[in-house]
Design a protein around this motif. Structure first.
Motif, PDB file in Angstrom:
ATOM      1  N   VAL A 149     -15.581 -30.765  -9.774  1.00 14.98           N
ATOM      2  CA  VAL A 149     -14.826 -29.520  -9.651  1.00 14.98           C
ATOM      3  C   VAL A 149     -13.836 -29.740  -8.507  1.00 14.98           C
ATOM      4  CG1 VAL A 149     -16.485 -27.913 -10.631  1.00 14.98           C
ATOM      5  CG2 VAL A 149     -16.663 -28.504  -8.228  1.00 14.98           C
ATOM      6  N   VAL A 150     -12.629 -29.208  -8.658  1.00 15.88           N
ATOM      7  CA  VAL A 150     -11.558 -29.600  -7.735  1.00 15.88           C
ATOM      8  C   VAL A 150     -10.671 -28.408  -7.365  1.00 15.88           C
ATOM      9  CG1 VAL A 150     -11.420 -31.939  -8.707  1.00 15.88           C
ATOM     10  CG2 VAL A 150      -9.956 -30.134  -9.624  1.00 15.88           C
ATOM     11  N   GLY A 151      -9.777 -28.677  -6.409  1.00 14.13           N
ATOM     12  CA  GLY A 151      -8.633 -27.817  -6.125  1.00 14.13           C
ATOM     13  C   GLY A 151      -8.975 -26.434  -5.627  1.00 14.13           C
ATOM     14  N   GLY A 152      -8.265 -25.443  -6.197  1.00 21.99           N
ATOM     15  CA  GLY A 152      -8.408 -24.068  -5.751  1.00 21.99           C
ATOM     16  C   GLY A 152      -9.811 -23.528  -5.916  1.00 21.99           C
ATOM     17  N   PHE A 153     -10.546 -24.013  -6.920  1.00 24.65           N
ATOM     18  CA  PHE A 153     -11.918 -23.556  -7.118  1.00 24.65           C
ATOM     19  C   PHE A 153     -12.788 -23.954  -5.931  1.00 24.65           C
ATOM     20  CE2 PHE A 153     -16.269 -24.086  -8.681  1.00 24.65           C
ATOM     21  CZ  PHE A 153     -16.504 -22.829  -9.224  1.00 24.65           C
ATOM     22  N   PHE A 197      -1.524 -29.523  -0.927  1.00 23.67           N
ATOM     23  CA  PHE A 197      -1.986 -29.347   0.456  1.00 23.67           C
ATOM     24  C   PHE A 197      -3.431 -29.797   0.596  1.00 23.67           C
ATOM     25  CE2 PHE A 197       0.923 -25.834  -0.716  1.00 23.67           C
ATOM     26  CZ  PHE A 197       2.040 -26.321  -0.062  1.00 23.67           C
ATOM     27  N   THR A 198      -3.801 -30.134   1.811  1.00 22.44           N
ATOM     28  CA  THR A 198      -5.158 -30.649   2.042  1.00 22.44           C
ATOM     29  C   THR A 198      -6.223 -29.672   1.590  1.00 22.44           C
ATOM     30  OG1 THR A 198      -5.139 -29.761   4.301  1.00 22.44           O
ATOM     31  CG2 THR A 198      -4.403 -32.059   4.010  1.00 22.44           C
ATOM     32  N   ILE A 199      -5.983 -28.360   1.763  1.00 22.66           N
ATOM     33  CA  ILE A 199      -7.011 -27.378   1.392  1.00 22.66           C
ATOM     34  C   ILE A 199      -7.203 -27.301  -0.122  1.00 22.66           C
ATOM     35  CG2 ILE A 199      -6.655 -25.994   3.470  1.00 22.66           C
ATOM     36  CD1 ILE A 199      -5.124 -23.960   1.690  1.00 22.66           C
ATOM     37  N   ASN A 200      -6.239 -27.838  -0.870  1.00 27.20           N
ATOM     38  CA  ASN A 200      -6.355 -27.890  -2.338  1.00 27.20           C
ATOM     39  C   ASN A 200      -6.687 -29.291  -2.828  1.00 27.20           C
ATOM     40  OD1 ASN A 200      -5.668 -25.163  -2.523  1.00 27.20           O
ATOM     41  ND2 ASN A 200      -3.484 -25.606  -2.636  1.00 27.20           N
ATOM     42  N   ALA A 201      -6.934 -30.207  -1.898  1.00 28.03           N
ATOM     43  CA  ALA A 201      -7.149 -31.615  -2.257  1.00 28.03           C
ATOM     44  C   ALA A 201      -8.592 -32.038  -1.983  1.00 28.03           C
ATOM     45  CB  ALA A 201      -6.181 -32.509  -1.486  1.00 28.03           C
ATOM     46  N   ASP A 235      -9.090 -28.285   7.820  1.00 31.26           N
ATOM     47  CA  ASP A 235      -7.924 -27.404   7.817  1.00 31.26           C
ATOM     48  C   ASP A 235      -8.276 -25.985   7.368  1.00 31.26           C
ATOM     49  OD1 ASP A 235      -6.107 -29.190   8.873  1.00 31.26           O
ATOM     50  OD2 ASP A 235      -5.435 -29.933   6.927  1.00 31.26           O
ATOM     51  N   LEU A 236      -9.266 -25.867   6.468  1.00 32.73           N
ATOM     52  CA  LEU A 236      -9.740 -24.538   6.094  1.00 32.73           C
ATOM     53  C   LEU A 236     -10.325 -23.818   7.303  1.00 32.73           C
ATOM     54  CD1 LEU A 236     -11.568 -24.750   2.627  1.00 32.73           C
ATOM     55  CD2 LEU A 236      -9.501 -23.481   3.176  1.00 32.73           C
TER      56      LEU A 236
END
Length: 425
Positions: free
Chosen positions: A34-38, A126-130, A152-153
């Motif tokens: 599971v990745v990204g915005g989730f 962005f790192t928070i989505n990576a 970063d979050l």
């Protein structure tokens, strides 16, 4: 282990789906994540019912096989090598192959090839989505955070992954601002300098209009869209959207009123036609432009016909509405004739932009009282009075309805008597 705790807090069908997808990936010999915005929203504790899944292999084959096994439905997008799985309770899942991206020219879509999860995360904005979390049984719950996204979050930073991020894809400028304002984060200092360099080189002017459109619509769909719009204007203006477009000093008032009226409408008219809040914010944004510039922007960006037509309708009718409804003694039928042909979004916008007590009163009367009124009399009743079907048929019914809205007739008997008088005329 944090993920294991977080996954147990998800709705049961989502948690079960993630575990099943991991087991199915094991059977196919694929890495799955599971990745990204989730993942970002999972750590932030934000509800997100769209699962983003990446597999190291053929995503379409994975989705089709998974759906066949568990009796679900897959919509495949062969051009992009992706699929969407639906049929679950309350959520859907987007499946993509892990891939590498190469930008041959700035501001154009990249060339894509299969890759591993680290390649896939590096191509993100962005790192928070990576970040990714493994869901294969052997490593279930392992966080893949190669670029410091979790840190970063915690710090509240929006950080790009490399210096050419906004040259390769200038739409990331709009995304950076949207995430910064949504989460009340800050664009990290180095990232901000990369944005300013892309702006200095006018990179947003090189982007295909439909890609800018998609990012703008995401901003208009934010809960408080004025915040990212204000920040965006401070960073790069709006000339890449329309040359004459500027941030308006009265926008804070209009956007605040729009938010209040949207909530008011939903409270009182939830059973009526659904309204689109984004279309209201979208219209407020473009409204300051001359009509010819609005039409050009709608055409250039290929905005959805519904939103475009509402905006043009507002621009064309606002003065007539304002003049007609600012009169204290305006007849109910006059109010009805002015407002009935318009969408509810345009009706609310007319009130917001008019800033006039009488206009507000008449619009509320229209929504609460006049709108939706129907005659007791039917066409067959007129036929029973000897009226031959034809253009005059509709005219009589129209006059009867205006009389009812004005309170001249109240029941079927009074409608019949008035109909007979109209026939004699």
């Amino acid at each position: 282990m944090l993920f294991l705790k977080k996954i147990n807090e998800l709705p049961r069908p989502m948690a079960d789906f993630i575990r099943l997808a991991g087991r199915f990936a094991d059977q196919k010999g694929m890495g799955a994540y599971v990745v990204g915005g989730f993942v970002r929203d999972l750590f932030l504790g934000v509800a997100n019912y769209d699962i983003d899944l990446v597999v190291e292999g053929d995503a379409i084959a994975f989705a089709e096989g998974f759906c066949e096994k568990f009796s679900l439905h897959a919509v495949t997008h062969k051009r992009f090598g992706t699929a969407t799985i639906s049929g679950m309770e309350g959520f859907k899942a987007d499946i993509a192959s892990a891939r590498k991206e190469t930008y041959e020219k700035p501001a154009v879509l990249p060339a894509v090839s299969f890759g591993l999860i680290q390649d896939d995360l590096f191509r993100r904005d962005f790192t928070i989505n990576a970040m990714a979390i493994a869901i294969n049984a052997s490593c279930f719950g392992r966080l893949m955070d190669f670029y410091g996204g979790q840190d970063d979050l915690k710090k509240g930073f929006i950080r790009a992954l490399h210096p050419l991020s906004f040259i390769d894809d200038p739409t990331r400028i709009l995304r950076a601002v949207r995430f910064e304002q949504r989460f009340d984060f800050k664009i990290e200092r180095q990232t901000l300098s990369w944005i300013k360099e892309a702006v200095r080189r006018s990179m947003l002017h090189l982007v295909q209009k439909h890609r800018l459109r998609d990012e703008l619509l995401l901003i208009f769909n934010e809960k408080m869209p004025l915040k990212p719009l204000k920040r965006l204007y401070a960073l790069c203006g709006f000339s890449y959207i329309s040359e004459g477009l500027r941030f308006q000093r009265h926008w804070p008032h209009y956007f605040q009123q729009a938010s209040k009226r949207i909530a008011w409408y939903r409270e009182h008219f939830a059973n009526r036609r659904h309204i689109e809040p984004y279309a209201i914010y979208f219209s407020l944004f473009f409204y300051p432009l001359p009509l010819k510039d609005i039409k050009k922007a709608m055409l250039d960006f290929a905005f959805h016909k519904g939103a475009s037509s509402r905006l043009v309708s507002l621009k064309e009718n606002i003065h007539t509405i304002r003049n007609g409804l600012s009169k204290k003694n305006a007849m109910p039928s006059t109010v009805w004739r002015l407002l009935e042909p318009l969408s509810y979004e345009v009706v609310l916008l007319a009130e917001i932009l008019s800033r006039h007590k009488e206009v507000s009163r008449h619009i509320e009367d229209f929504l609460f009282i006049y709108n939706g009124q129907r005659l007791h009399l039917k066409g067959e009743d007129l036929a029973g009075l000897g009226v031959e079907p034809g253009p005059h048929f509709k005219k009589i019914l129209d006059k009867l309805l205006m009389a009812k809205i004005d309170g001249i007739v109240r029941d079927k008997e009074e409608e019949l008597r008035l109909a007979q008088k109209l026939m004699q005329k």
